[in-house]
Design an enzyme around this catalytic site. Structure first.
Site, PDB file in Angstrom:
ATOM      1  N   LEU A 196       0.856  -1.180   0.000  1.00 22.15           N
ATOM      2  CA  LEU A 196       0.000   0.000   0.000  1.00 22.15           C
ATOM      3  C   LEU A 196       0.892   1.230   0.000  1.00 22.15           C
ATOM      4  O   LEU A 196       1.959   1.241   0.617  1.00 22.15           O
ATOM      5  CB  LEU A 196      -0.888   0.016   1.254  1.00 22.15           C
ATOM      6  CG  LEU A 196      -1.902  -1.119   1.417  1.00 22.15           C
ATOM      7  CD1 LEU A 196      -2.657  -0.961   2.738  1.00 22.15           C
ATOM      8  CD2 LEU A 196      -2.869  -1.184   0.246  1.00 22.15           C
ATOM      9  N   ASP A 197       0.444   2.284  -0.706  1.00 20.81           N
ATOM     10  CA  ASP A 197       1.183   3.538  -0.682  1.00 20.81           C
ATOM     11  C   ASP A 197       1.313   4.034   0.752  1.00 20.81           C
ATOM     12  O   ASP A 197       0.482   3.717   1.619  1.00 20.81           O
ATOM     13  CB  ASP A 197       0.467   4.599  -1.514  1.00 20.81           C
ATOM     14  CG  ASP A 197       0.475   4.291  -3.005  1.00 20.81           C
ATOM     15  OD1 ASP A 197       1.318   3.476  -3.436  1.00 20.81           O
ATOM     16  OD2 ASP A 197      -0.359   4.873  -3.726  1.00 20.81           O
ATOM     17  N   LYS A 198       2.309   4.863   0.987  1.00 21.48           N
ATOM     18  CA  LYS A 198       2.550   5.397   2.329  1.00 21.48           C
ATOM     19  C   LYS A 198       1.288   6.035   2.915  1.00 21.48           C
ATOM     20  O   LYS A 198       0.945   5.821   4.077  1.00 21.48           O
ATOM     21  CB  LYS A 198       3.688   6.421   2.276  1.00 21.48           C
ATOM     22  CG  LYS A 198       3.971   7.107   3.595  1.00 21.48           C
ATOM     23  CD  LYS A 198       5.052   8.167   3.425  1.00 21.48           C
ATOM     24  CE  LYS A 198       5.249   8.971   4.721  1.00 21.48           C
ATOM     25  NZ  LYS A 198       6.246  10.059   4.539  1.00 21.48           N
TER      26      LYS A 198
ATOM     27  N   THR B 228      -1.854   5.484   2.122  1.00 19.99           N
ATOM     28  CA  THR B 228      -3.044   4.628   2.122  1.00 19.99           C
ATOM     29  C   THR B 228      -3.114   3.827   3.419  1.00 19.99           C
ATOM     30  O   THR B 228      -2.127   3.271   3.879  1.00 19.99           O
ATOM     31  CB  THR B 228      -3.009   3.666   0.922  1.00 19.99           C
ATOM     32  OG1 THR B 228      -2.925   4.426  -0.281  1.00 19.99           O
ATOM     33  CG2 THR B 228      -4.268   2.813   0.884  1.00 19.99           C
TER      34      THR B 228
END
Length: 297
Positions: free
Chosen positions: A138-140, A142
């Site tokens: 997951l993106d930072k 998210t």
């Protein structure tokens, strides 16, 4: 705690088969995992004795395969930190990731990531050799559900499930404006923005990307969306929503950054369903929307 082993009791139906056949077809081990086990003194045993994979098994014997890590090879330092576990067993762990925490170490984030925190958790459990085996990331910014395997065999099985009916992820997001129609599919290829290491964009020479969305609530000029990915491109949901004119609220890269509203893109991994890599059991998890996204609605 000893590294994870898979065991198989030899029944009359299995009698006469080779160890190689049972490891590959019954336990589902890949050639890559088998090659690693063959190098270990107790990697493959029959009734506790090391055997070649050409050995033929007999009724009543027990075949055992060492699938767990015997050393940490990632080089990731073990550092305690914020970690909310949703589920854990000998083969995998499901985490509810807080926003602002990177999934994996990288430039500028060597010791403050989910990978670091998981290794510290394994140390506390008495699993000093269990390494970080992410299945997806997951993106930072998210938040929400993310799964990591606890050994290479489980990681391989779970990665093969990605973008199949066996591995289903549902995201919730808040976007600026209200998409029309209220439900649909964004089918647009995604590639890198020229001269950028981070940003992506819709471009004709990009990789195929499909995102299904549905508006489930409208308020304050924004919409709460339910989204599912048919592909897994970097920043896919963020790029696709911006592409149709409705960037995620707070998205500094593809929309408008406004810390008075929210300090990150309003994106949350809300539901996760997978098939257990060893037992085959279907597991389903959910994580509620965090307060910063709820405040937008």
């Amino acid at each position: 705690m000893s590294p994870r082993r898979l065991t198989l009791y030899i029944t009359p139906v299995l009698t006469g088969r080779t160890v190689d056949s049972l490891l590959r077809r019954t336990l589902g081990l890949s050639g890559t995992v088998l090659r690693r086990m063959k190098c270990l003194e107790d990697g493959i045993t029959l009734d506790g004795i090391r055997v070649f994979t050409s050995a033929v098994v007999q009724e009543g014997q027990t075949l055992s395969a060492l699938v767990g890590d015997v050393e940490r090879r990632s080089g990731i330092p073990s550092v305690p930190g914020q970690l909310e576990l949703v589920y854990e067993d000998a083969d995998l762990v499901v985490i509810n990731k807080a926003p602002g925490i990177p999934s994996h170490p990288g430039p500028g984030h060597w010791d403050d990531t989910l990978g670091n925190y998981l290794l510290a958790h394994y140390d506390a459990l008495g699993e000093p050799f269990t390494d970080f085996h992410p299945v997806h990331r997951l993106d930072k910014g998210t938040s929400g559900l993310m799964v990591a395997a606890k050994h290479a065999h489980a990681q391989e099985i779970l990665k093969n499930q990605l973008h199949t009916p066996d591995f289903r992820r549902v995201y919730l997001a808040v976007c600026d404006g209200v998409p029309y129609p209220a439900a649909g599919t964004v089918d647009a290829p995604i590639g890198r923005v020229d001269e950028s290491l981070i940003a992506r964009q819709v471009r004709s020479d990009g990789l195929a990307a499909r995102t299904r969305y549905e508006v489930i609530k409208q308020k304050n000029g924004r919409a709460l969306l339910r989204l599912e990915l048919e592909t897994g491109r970097t920043h896919q949901i963020r790029v696709h929503m911006a592409h149709i004119g409705h960037p995620l609220t707070g998205d500094f890269l593809y929309g408008v950054e406004d810390h008075a509203l929210i300090s990150r893109p309003a994106l949350h991994s809300a539901e996760l369903t997978l098939r257990h890599p060893v037992t085959g059991e279907v597991l389903a998890f959910s994580a509620p929307l965090p307060t910063d996204i709820l405040a937008l609605l």
